[in-house]
Design an enzyme around this catalytic site. Structure first.
Site, PDB file in Angstrom:
ATOM      1  N   GLU A  50      85.419   6.797  58.238  1.00 48.40           N
ATOM      2  CA  GLU A  50      84.534   6.555  57.085  1.00 48.40           C
ATOM      3  C   GLU A  50      85.313   6.895  55.817  1.00 48.40           C
ATOM      4  OE1 GLU A  50      81.918   6.081  54.236  1.00 48.40           O
ATOM      5  OE2 GLU A  50      81.335   5.529  56.280  1.00 48.40           O
ATOM      6  N   CYS A 104      54.807   5.699  43.893  1.00 51.87           N
ATOM      7  CA  CYS A 104      55.231   4.579  44.751  1.00 51.87           C
ATOM      8  C   CYS A 104      54.888   4.871  46.204  1.00 51.87           C
ATOM      9  CB  CYS A 104      56.731   4.344  44.602  1.00 51.87           C
ATOM     10  SG  CYS A 104      57.390   3.107  45.742  1.00 51.87           S
ATOM     11  N   CYS A 111      49.370  -1.852  46.414  1.00 50.01           N
ATOM     12  CA  CYS A 111      50.169  -1.176  45.388  1.00 50.01           C
ATOM     13  C   CYS A 111      49.648  -1.550  44.009  1.00 50.01           C
ATOM     14  CB  CYS A 111      51.637  -1.566  45.518  1.00 50.01           C
ATOM     15  SG  CYS A 111      52.679  -0.857  44.230  1.00 50.01           S
ATOM     16  N   ASN A 131      79.261  -0.526  61.538  1.00 43.92           N
ATOM     17  CA  ASN A 131      78.038  -0.491  60.725  1.00 43.92           C
ATOM     18  C   ASN A 131      78.446  -0.649  59.260  1.00 43.92           C
ATOM     19  OD1 ASN A 131      75.356  -0.118  59.917  1.00 43.92           O
ATOM     20  ND2 ASN A 131      75.609   2.087  59.758  1.00 43.92           N
ATOM     21  N   CYS A 175      58.764  -5.194  45.707  1.00 45.43           N
ATOM     22  CA  CYS A 175      58.309  -5.511  47.068  1.00 45.43           C
ATOM     23  C   CYS A 175      57.743  -6.931  47.085  1.00 45.43           C
ATOM     24  CB  CYS A 175      57.264  -4.492  47.536  1.00 45.43           C
ATOM     25  SG  CYS A 175      57.914  -2.829  47.728  1.00 45.43           S
ATOM     26  N   CYS A 177      55.894  -3.234  38.634  1.00 44.47           N
ATOM     27  CA  CYS A 177      57.049  -3.289  39.528  1.00 44.47           C
ATOM     28  C   CYS A 177      56.781  -4.377  40.557  1.00 44.47           C
ATOM     29  CB  CYS A 177      57.264  -1.943  40.227  1.00 44.47           C
ATOM     30  SG  CYS A 177      58.577  -1.976  41.485  1.00 44.47           S
ATOM     31  N   GLN A 235      70.666   6.304  56.321  1.00 46.37           N
ATOM     32  CA  GLN A 235      69.637   5.253  56.284  1.00 46.37           C
ATOM     33  C   GLN A 235      68.379   5.776  55.601  1.00 46.37           C
ATOM     34  OE1 GLN A 235      70.182   2.214  57.198  1.00 46.37           O
ATOM     35  NE2 GLN A 235      71.740   2.206  58.800  1.00 46.37           N
ATOM     36  N   CYS A 244      73.246  -5.181  58.104  1.00 44.65           N
ATOM     37  CA  CYS A 244      72.115  -5.306  57.177  1.00 44.65           C
ATOM     38  C   CYS A 244      72.166  -6.627  56.418  1.00 44.65           C
ATOM     39  CB  CYS A 244      72.091  -4.127  56.191  1.00 44.65           C
ATOM     40  SG  CYS A 244      73.572  -3.991  55.164  1.00 44.65           S
TER      41      CYS A 244
END
Length: 368
Positions: A256, A84, A3, A300, A14, A11, A206, A327
């Site tokens: 939800e 990106c 990158c 979830n 990551c 940036c 997602q 997550c």
């Protein structure tokens, strides 16, 4: 993945990009193993190393004649990240067209330091088919007529299924507001594992379609292994889990908080003729108020986890099995301490977020 933005210190999001991908996956596996109780682990699910993001959340900066689409620097000025490598190539191809629309429609970028301007973000989602959803986050409706004027040109240039305006007038770091104005279309079809899931502008999905497909596939296998007659899908989003596990003779209820997500899930269920019901509301409140208890619950939740109230209810209930998709392994570990009667049967790491320390963990819990 190489990158140039990272190398130039433009940036640094990551943070793990300099680690070989196999080492990233091993480090994540070690992290989740150390945080959770001993249990059988299945092989981790890897992600493509680049081009995996189906959504570009671009902060708009610069000027109306030279807009930037990317992030803000520490001073609040725009940094352009149109190339990106995380984004699906079809997203990258769309961003220059959208930047040109910003110029043509005179959508003045919002300046955080000056608290002036109209256009805060451009949010773009790509479906597996290549169709796009484009959302413009504006401070007011002032620019909406100009967007409508230039809409035919956008539709002629890109395969856009949905265009909308989201209104976010507040001077704070919040991505979007509650009000959405439809300009074109209303739903983007996300085909996942032979299911056409409907995605409306304010619905969560997602960001890694390939790994999301594996997540739903693996969860479907876990549910099939215990064969419940009734399932709740809590924090169901657009119904990805619940719609995948729906089967003849099985009742499925999804809950939800997002009304748009529930509309999307209900539309998919109707299209497919599936016996699944989706309700808008708080997942914990629904469970605590329900007179009936399912055999299996899928959860979830966001990063904060399901919390003490729902975990305590699950522990005290007659629910036989829980499929927990997390997550955040730390909140998952905390929630497990409140559900000691539900024994961890298996776990699996799914790498939704390469080049970062973020992770997704799928756990099956069974009572007794």
């Amino acid at each position: 993945m190489h990158c140039s933005y990272y190398d130039a210190h433009v940036c640094r999001s990551c943070r793990w990009i300099e680690l070989p991908y196999a080492d990233q996956l091993a480090a994540k596996q070690a992290r989740v193993l150390s945080a959770l109780p001993p249990m059988p682990w299945r092989d981790p699910v890897a992600s493509p190393e680049e081009g995996f993001r189906n959504k570009a959340k671009m902060v708009v900066g610069g000027t109306v004649d030279e807009p930037t689409l990317g992030i803000l620097d520490p001073r609040g000025r725009g940094v352009d990240l149109r190339e990106c490598g995380l984004h699906d190539p079809r997203l990258r191809a769309a961003l220059p067209v959208l930047a040109e629309l910003v110029r043509a429609a005179r959508l003045t970028p919002y300046s955080v330091p000056d608290r002036r301007g109209e256009l805060k973000h451009v949010l773009v989602t790509v479906a597996p088919s290549g169709e796009l959803m484009v959302r413009f986050v504006l401070r007011s409706t002032e620019a909406v007529p100009r967007l409508r004027k230039h809409l035919p040109g956008l539709l002629a240039s890109l395969p856009v299924a949905v265009v909308s305006v989201n209104l976010q007038p507040a001077h704070k770091a919040v991505l979007e507001g509650p009000e959405e104005i439809a300009l074109h279309g209303d739903t983007l079809t996300m085909r996942v594992n032979d299911l056409d899931l409907h995605l409306r502008p304010q619905s969560f999905f997602q960001t890694n379609t390939a790994v999301a497909a594996r997540l739903y596939h693996e969860a479907t296998g876990l549910v099939a292994s215990v064969g419940p007659a009734s399932v709740w899908d809590l924090y169901c989003g657009v119904g990805g889990f619940g719609l995948h596990v729906a089967a003849p003779g099985r009742t499925v209820v999804g809950v939800e908080s997002s009304e748009q997500a529930i509309e999307s899930a209900t539309l998919t269920a109707a299209d497919l003729g599936l016996a699944a019901t989706f309700l808008a509301g708080d997942a914990t409140a629904y469970a605590l108020a329900s007179a009936e208890v399912p055999e299996l619950v899928i959860v979830n939740p966001p990063r904060r986890g399901i919390g003490r109230d729902l975990a305590t209810w699950l522990e005290a209930s007659s629910v036989r099995h829980v499929v927990y998709s997390s997550c955040n392994v730390d909140t998952l570990a905390r929630d497990l301490t409140s559900m000691t009667s539900l024994r961890p049967v298996s776990a699996q790491l799914l790498d939704m977020f390469p080049h970062t320390d973020h992770h997704e963990v799928l756990v099956l819990l069974s009572r007794g």
